[in-house]
Design an enzyme around this catalytic site. Sequence first.
Site: not given
Length: 492
Positions: A88, A174, A250
């Site tokens: 996460g 971002r 990920d």
Amino acid sequence: MTFHFPFENTYARLPDRFYARVVPTPVRAPRLIRVNTELALNLGLDPDWLAGPEGLEVLAGRVVPEAAEPIAMAYAGHQFGHFVPHLGDGRAILLGEVIDQQGVRRDVQLKGSGRTPFSRGGDGRAALGPVLREYVVSEAMAALGIPTTRSLAAVVTGETVARETPLPGAVLTRVATSHVRIGTFQFFAARGDLEGLRLLADYVISRHYPEAAHADRPYRSLLELVIVRQAELIARWLLVGFIHGVMNTDNMSIAGETIDYGPCAFMDEYHPTKVFSSIDQLGRYAYANQPQIATWNLARFAETLLPLIDENQQQAIKQAEGVLERFSARFEAAYLAGMRQKLGFSTEADGDLELAGEFISLLATNHVDFTLAFRRLSDAAGSVPAEADLRILFRDKQGFGTWAERWRSRLMREPNHEDERRTRMRAVNPAFIPRNHRIEAMIEAAGEHEDFAPFEELLLVLAKPFEDQASFARYMDPPQPHERVCQTFCGT
Ligand code: AMP
Ligand code: MG
């Protein structure tokens, strides 16, 4: 506060278990490093406001804009081959989504904005160096035309972060077409949460692959479309000498963008086994391994989709395997098409791949700079005398000469005029890439002397990678032996 971010929050409409609602932890004394004006305008945001005092409060995580619903996304992932069920966003917070001028939904995320329920042992912060590296390299990739997340802004926090030594802290803003990763699918699959998986797959289809919704088998089609985008992306990386460095599941975007710039690098001297990342000691993510690793990651993605593809597991596996097999053909086609362009071929002939392979081998055995070689090849294609500047790069003159003769005879079968060929080649063989020694020097200037001029200059040069920019010719140069960077660090 006035309404400066027209946020929508489709991801925050998904069930609670997809994320944690969390606000950024304010930083003490933020200062703006930069706002990306062109990107801000494309997102329908006001760059002057962003660069002003109110904008700074948002970019530093001190004020949550109206209409934002900040969340940290849940995901899992294979890190260096080992499955971690609970990763996460440990130091990133998604503020919301905006629709850009092309009508594309884009995530706006703060990275380095403080702890979240996914931080595990981490501090939720980012150091200045990695923030500047991500800013420069992602913007360079965008200018090269390679799908990537973008950098909207960077700020220093006025706080230090404790790494091996205390370092200045920073926050990157971002932008991504989404932050859904292969690991996001793995998060639900690992929990046996079929409903979550289906919701996620439907979300991804509607946001990124709407054509799959009309296919016979939408989830199989999703797998196929993700594979195609990844195959094309990895081919693009190889064609410019890019090494991602941490291709964990990920860190692989479901939308096919380059994401999570850590210890990434562009090669100077070509070698297929090049690795820069200090944490990749076995070379798992070496340059030439990237297609195989992408295949491996996509197999993990396919596994998560099995229960959606077919209720009968054997059937599902059979179908998924059939789709996965297509990666290599798609990758090879994209790579070969790109190589043909780099070599100046507008037509297809048998033996082109071999010719490309032999050139690449010559680069390896002669320790030649990848970018410089292809740029000079473009000029050599325009005029025979210009070949001297290319030949000089090779120690084995005879080997190069033999290859060059074959290349020229192949060019004779091309319909294009020399000038046109040179122009086309220069539009795919960049003069400027974010060279490691330039990045390191830029980071040092910013970190040790608060001098952001090298950062600004690098961005300026890299914004036009295919133009000669005579006044910046030094940025084309490979590192001197003492400038060589052999390792990059993720610095998290
Ligand atoms: P990365 O190597 O940057 O892709 O990060 C891998 C995982 O570690 C992700 O779940 C990140 O959110 C988490 N992470 C990395 N750095 C930090 C940090 N400084 N604080 C908290 N979590 C972090
Ligand atoms: Mg990551």
